[in-house]
Write a protein that holds these residues in place. Structure first.
Motif, PDB file in Angstrom:
ATOM      1  N   TYR A 318       0.828  -1.201   0.000  1.00 28.61           N
ATOM      2  CA  TYR A 318       0.000   0.000   0.000  1.00 28.61           C
ATOM      3  C   TYR A 318       0.865   1.254   0.000  1.00 28.61           C
ATOM      4  O   TYR A 318       1.839   1.362   0.747  1.00 28.61           O
ATOM      5  N   ASN A 319       0.498   2.182  -0.876  1.00 27.10           N
ATOM      6  CA  ASN A 319       1.247   3.434  -1.035  1.00 27.10           C
ATOM      7  C   ASN A 319       2.695   3.190  -1.438  1.00 27.10           C
ATOM      8  O   ASN A 319       3.585   3.980  -1.124  1.00 27.10           O
ATOM      9  N   GLU A 335      -7.790  -1.282  -9.144  1.00 28.28           N
ATOM     10  CA  GLU A 335      -7.934  -2.365  -8.178  1.00 28.28           C
ATOM     11  C   GLU A 335      -8.945  -3.428  -8.600  1.00 28.28           C
ATOM     12  O   GLU A 335      -8.952  -4.532  -8.076  1.00 28.28           O
ATOM     13  N   SER A 476      -6.981  -7.719   2.554  1.00 24.19           N
ATOM     14  CA  SER A 476      -6.481  -7.008   3.729  1.00 24.19           C
ATOM     15  C   SER A 476      -7.430  -7.185   4.898  1.00 24.19           C
ATOM     16  O   SER A 476      -8.642  -6.980   4.763  1.00 24.19           O
ATOM     17  N   LEU A 491      -6.581   2.476   1.883  1.00 25.67           N
ATOM     18  CA  LEU A 491      -5.249   2.089   2.358  1.00 25.67           C
ATOM     19  C   LEU A 491      -4.158   2.589   1.427  1.00 25.67           C
ATOM     20  O   LEU A 491      -2.990   2.626   1.804  1.00 25.67           O
ATOM     21  N   GLU A 493      -2.806   3.019  -2.988  1.00 27.63           N
ATOM     22  CA  GLU A 493      -2.599   2.194  -4.179  1.00 27.63           C
ATOM     23  C   GLU A 493      -1.735   0.986  -3.823  1.00 27.63           C
ATOM     24  O   GLU A 493      -0.782   1.075  -3.050  1.00 27.63           O
ATOM     25  N   SER A 494      -2.075  -0.150  -4.406  1.00 30.14           N
ATOM     26  CA  SER A 494      -1.418  -1.408  -4.037  1.00 30.14           C
ATOM     27  C   SER A 494      -0.817  -2.068  -5.274  1.00 30.14           C
ATOM     28  O   SER A 494      -1.446  -2.924  -5.900  1.00 30.14           O
TER      29      SER A 494
END
Length: 647
Positions: A318-319, A335, A476, A491, A493-494
């Motif tokens: 995340y991030n 996503e 998650s 949360l 960008e993944s």
């Protein structure tokens, strides 16, 4: 190979937009390349384009072939009929040479801008142009130019590596060829597979000397190569080169290019394992220096939940942040193309019903792959009942909020290792999806129950879970199930995790065992991964096993290490490639896959009296044909490239 080595026009407007980088490259003559490298901004667009080819091919679960193309998962006609997921068609023996699935050699596509290319040779072409032109940008300093060039050298090495593990020997493109050259010059031959791996290693070495470490980069640059990632790719490439598929493979001993030159070595070179081990150790040392390590610093309410939390976060990006992931690729299409969109349940109790429901679920084979709490295979643990399919009750408070206590539960779902509970949701176990205590959902899987089949029989018209298990990995525990899409978006960008530190320890363990047999080097590296998993060291576990001496034998430790790969990287796509490089695919990928009777509305009916049922029987792997992709038949005719065996 005429068209894949000609220069390609890049319309830079295709690169613009934060989420709409180049999808496919128009197949036209290139005219004004020099003007695309006048300024730093222009060069940066080109730099980003060099990575774009990975976004859809890898970071989009619908497009990559390895996440669902193996025996880890089961799915029904609903998924098959989408026309997506090339892995499904490859797994069921439908690969072909006329229009290959997941073609990385010469892939033509059509979008709103016309016909273009999305293959890795086109990507390599772009990388070569960048490498040759970046020095002419006027408003960049020498250090930044060198780092950008190193990044593109590393990503070029990755494209080479992907082509090698797809096709075996490839055509190397150290430089682009003048499109006006003669046809004979344009028709380049495939190179010996060792030369192909050597090119990967050389590019990684050159890049690693210049690149900054992961933690020296800005967060949004973690989708670009770092020093640790370049060294990790080198170690991975050398591991493949040492493995049976490439190292003295008798199936390909007589395989030559169009000039009659051998493309594989006929004999096994043991020293290749040593080079792989040393490369892994080099990469591990760089990770330590750069403060990259296995995620092991999170805390849950119990020891078991602590280990589960660390395992869950081992792939979290995340991030664009992670202690463990060494390189990540920005998602293509957002996503909605993530694995969770195909694996999360649509509960009967969900007031919103925003999730489609489970389509991809774990096979019983993978459920049984995970260890017991003692770090042993089910059949090797003398404290574990041989009747895995009987009902029992769990009363140990150590399993609070993980396993339903003091009620009937399948023995198979009890006293398993933390990675099992972190990766798989099983009947009468808990699955946390949300921060509040009431969001720790008890999995009730029988027909008509909250997680169970809604109708009384299976149908291919709606998403359905065929095995009776759910994949926790890729979801998650912090995101609210009933508002999951918005919760997980909050949360950050993944991006897709391409490499993580755990891989380096397993490369080292496997390579040292193959080179020198069981010993400290293999055990110590293996135990780093096991420690984070919350299970005893390999020596301690196997001293209590039914076959106590297995870990002391090279072939025995080989099986143990291979199982560790299967568990640690379950559902991440590694097994798809590992069973190929180990040459165990014919034994593994022709199996029928089992699960439970999901239409059963009682324990007796659901578990079919303790007899698993076949839920997927169409997997097909033909050796040696299916070890490598076919080159498109049209391309073979045009270029004169030798086709892979069986195609």
């Amino acid at each position: 190979m005429r068209k894949q080595i000609v220069s390609v026009l890049l319309s830079l407007f295709l690169f613009t937009g934060c989420d709409s980088w180049l999808d496919i490259v128009p197949e036209e003559d290139m005219t004004t390349i020099d003007t695309d490298f006048e300024t730093r901004g222009d060069a940066q667009f080109w730099l980003r384009s060099c990575y774009t080819f990975l976004q859809r091919a890898v970071a989009c679960v619908e497009k990559n072939e390895f996440v669902v193309g193996c025996d880890e998962t089961v799915y029904g006609s609903y998924l098959f009929d989408t026309g997506e997921f090339p892995g499904i068609y490859i797994a069921t023996g439908l690969q072909n040479s006329v229009n290959p699935y997941a073609d990385r050699w010469i892939a033509k596509e059509i979008n709103s801008q016309g016909e273009g290319r999305s293959d890795y040779y086109t990507a390599i072409n772009l990388c070569n142009i960048f490498i040759s032109k970046i020095d002419q940008v006027y408003n960049m300093d020498r250090k930044e130019k060198a780092e950008w060039k190193a990044e593109v050298q590393a990503v070029k090495a990755y494209y080479y590596f992907e082509l090698i593990r797809h096709y075996g020997p490839i055509v190397l493109m150290d430089d682009n060829i003048d499109p006006n050259a003669s046809i004979d010059v344009l028709k380049q031959p495939r190179s010996h597979v060792d030369s192909c791996f050597a090119s990967v290693v050389r590019l990684c070495d050159e890049a690693a000397q210049v690149l900054p470490s992961f933690n020296e980069q800005e967060n949004d640059l973690h989708a670009y190569f770092s020093k640790e990632a370049a060294l990790a790719l080198k170690a991975r490439a050398l591991l493949y080169q040492a493995s049976p598929l490439f190292n003295g493979n008798p199936d390909y001993a007589a395989f030559t290019n169009k000039n009659g030159k051998p493309l594989f070595s006929a004999t096994v070179d043991k020293e290749k394992w040593k080079r792989a081990a040393e490369a892994a150790e080099e990469a591990i040392a760089a990770c330590r220096q750069g403060n990259k390590h296995l995620v092991d610093n999170l805390a849950g309410k119990t020891d078991l939940q602590t280990h589960m939390l660390n395992v869950e976060n081992s792939i979290a990006t995340y991030n664009f942040t992670s202690d463990e992931v060494l390189w990540m690729v920005k998602n293509w299409g957002g996503e909605s193309n993530s694995m969770w969109s195909w694996t999360l349940p649509n509960l009967n109790s969900d007031p919103n019903h925003r999730l489609s429901g489970t389509v991809i679920s774990p096979s019983l084979k993978m459920v049984e792959m995970f260890y017991t709490a003692n770090g042993l295979p089910l059949e090797q643990d003398p404290t574990y009942s041989s009747n895995w399919y009987s009902l029992t009750q769990e009363s140990d408070p150590a399993y609070t909020d993980v396993v339903a206590l003091n009620e009937d539960i399948l023995l198979l779902h009890t006293k398993r290792e933390p990675r099992f509970y972190a990766s798989i949701a099983a009947d009468r176990c808990y699955w946390r999806l949300g921060a509040r205590d009431n969001q720790n959902y008890k999995v009730t899987a029988y027909q008509g129950e909250d997680f169970g089949l809604k109708s009384k029989r299976l149908t291919s018209l709606v998403p359905e879970n065929l095995s009776g298990y759910w994949i926790k990995k890729w979801s998650s525990s912090k995101a609210d199930l009933f508002n999951y899409k918005s919760g997980v978006a909050a949360l950050g960008e993944s991006p897709f995790p391409m490499m993580r530190v755990a891989e380096l320890y397993l490369i080292a363990a496997e390579a040292w065992n193959e080179y020198e047999g069981p010993g400290k080097n293999a055990y110590d590296n293996l135990n780093v991964v096991r420690k984070r998993a919350g299970i005893p060291d390999v020596e301690e576990s196997w001293e209590m096993a039914r076959d106590k001496g297995k870990y002391k034998r090279q072939d025995g430790l080989r099986e143990i290490i291979q199982r560790e790969w299967n568990i640690e990287f379950a559902f991440e796509g590694y097994r798809f490639w590992n069973v190929r490089r180990w040459k165990t695919a014919p034994m593994e990928l022709n199996d029928k896959l089992y699960g439970w009777n999901v239409a059963g509305n009682t324990a007796q009916k659901f578990y079919n009296g303790g007899r698993p049922i076949v839920v997927k029987s169409d997997n097909k792997f033909v050796a040696p044909r299916d070890y490598f992709w076919p080159i498109r038949s049209e391309e073979v005719l045009i270029s004169g490239c030798r086709q892979n065996l069986g195609w």
